[in-house]
Design an enzyme around this catalytic site. Structure first.
Site: not given
Length: 332
Positions: A41, A264
Site C-alpha cells: 500500500k 493477506s
C-alpha cells in the site's frame, strides 16, 4: 543503496520467493512488505497523495482522511508525516492492535468503528464516518482508495512491470482482491503489453466482491462488504475464495519455512495452491503477490488462542478451506 528524503522513495520491487521446493513447482511469491509502510500500500499512498498535490486539491492545512483496514492507513500515515500533512484514519475492530499503534506513532488520528453499517458492513460504516468528517471540516480531503484511479495506476506503473521484467514468460498471476487496485493495475498492464498470463483473483469467504453472500470476516485486508468500484471483471480469468481458517494454516506453513508473512499473503497463497491443485494446467511460471509481512498479525493469525476463539478448536488442523465460485461471466 539509495539516499532518500521520503519513505515512499524506497520500495523493494524485485524480491521473489521460490515456493517450488515446499509448496508447488513454478510458483513464486512477490514480496511487497519491505518498505517503510510495511506493505504494497505504500505505492498507492504515494500515488494518491502525489496526484492530489498535482491537482491542487491539497492545501498546506489539508487533513487527509481515509478508510483502511490497516496497511494503507500505515502507509498514508508515513507519507502524510513526511509531507507535513494531517491524517485521520477510519478503521474498524478487525484492525490489528499493532497496526493502530503504528499509525498513532506516525502522528495519525485513528478512529475505530465497531458497529457495522446495515448494508455495507464495517467498511460501509467506515465510509459513513468519513462522510461525516468531510461535512464537519472543509480541510479534510478524502483520498478514497475505493474509487481513486491512482490506486490501480500505482500497480500499473510499478508492480506489474517488475513482475514481467523478472518473469517475461509469466503464465499465471494470483492477486488478492480488496479494493482491487492491485488486481486491476496488474491485469490492465498485462493485457496492454500483450501478455497471455491468466489473471486469478483471490478473495475471502464472506466478501461480496464477486457476487458471493456476505459473511463474517475477522482477518483484515482482503474482501469487501460492497462491490469494489474499481473492479472490472472482464480483466479477471478466474476467482478463488478462501476460508479464513485456511488463511491461518497457510500463514503457519509459510512461517515453518522461515517466512513470517501477513494474513493477506496467507489468503493469496492458499488460493493459488487450491487453484493449481484443481487445474489441469500446471504452469512453468506462476506468481502470487504477497501484500505484507507478518509482524502485525502476531496477536491474531499467529496467536493460537485468538484463532481458536474465532474459528473453533480444530482450526489448526489441515482441512479443505478453499473453493472456486460459480463460473464467471466476463462483463465490461
Amino acid at each position: 543503496m539509495p539516499v532518500i528524503t521520503g519513505p515512499h522513495q524506497y520500495v523493494e520491487d524485485d524480491l521473489f520467493i521460490d515456493l517450488g521446493p515446499t509448496f508447488h513447482p513454478g510458483l513464486h511469491l512477490k514480496c511487497e512488505g519491505f518498505n517503510f509502510g510495511g506493505s504494497v500500500k505504500l505505492k498507492v499512498a504515494a500515488e494518491m497523495v502525489d496526484r492530489a498535490q498535482r491537482s491542487g486539491v491539497l492545501r498546506p492545512d489539508s487533513i487527509l482522511v481515509e478508510s483502511s483496514s490497516g496497511n494503507l492507513g500505515v502507509a498514508l500515515s508515513a507519507v502524510a508525516a513526511n509531507r507535513g500533512l494531517g491524517f485521520v484514519c477510519v478503521t474498524d475492530s478487525r484492525c490489528n492492535p499493532t497496526t493502530v499503534a503504528l499509525m498513532r506513532a506516525l502522528g495519525a488520528t485513528v478512529h475505530v468503528v465497531t458497529t457495522p453499517h446495515p448494508t455495507g458492513g464495517l467498511v460501509g460504516a467506515r465510509v459513513a464516518l468519513i462522510r461525516e468528517l468531510l461535512a464537519a471540516d472543509d480541510r479534510c480531503v478524502w483520498t478514497n482508495q475505493y474509487a481513486n484511479p491512482a490506486n490501480w495506476t500505482a500497480h500499473y506503473r510499478r508492480t506489474a512491470p517488475a513482475i514481467l521484467h523478472r518473469f517475461p514468460e509469466l503464465e499465471l498471476l494470483f492477486v488478492g482482491a480488496g479494493t482491487t487496485g492491485t488486481l486491476m493495475g496488474c491485469a490492465r498492464y498485462l493485457r496492454d503489453t500483450g501478455s497471455s498470463a491468466l489473471i486469478i483473483a483471490v478473495d475471502t469467504h464472506g466478501s461480496v466482491s464477486f457476487g458471493g453472500p456476505p459473511g463474517r470476516r475477522l482477518i483484515p485486508g482482503l474482501g469487501m462488504g460492497f462491490r469494489p468500484p474499481l473492479l472490472d471483471r472482464s480483466y479477471v480469468d478466474d476467482v478463488v475464495l478462501v476460508d479464513e481458517a485456511e488463511t491461518a494454516r497457510t500463514c503457519r506453513a509459510l512461517a515453518r519455512q522461515g517466512f513470517l508473512l501477513g494474513g493477506s499473503t496467507g489468503t493469496v497463497v492458499a488460493g493459488a495452491l487450491a487453484w493449481l491443485a484443481g487445474s489441469a494446467r500446471q504452469p512453468g511460471t506462476a506468481v502470487a503477490i504477497s501484500p505484507d509481512l507478518g509482524e502485525r498479525y502476531l496477536q491474531t493469525v499467529y496467536d493460537d488462542e485468538w484463532l481458536r476463539a474465532g474459528y473453533g478448536p480444530d482450526v489448526l488442523e489441515p482441512g479443505a478451506g478453499t473453493r472456486r465460485p460459480e463460473p464467471m461471466t466476463a462483463v465490461g
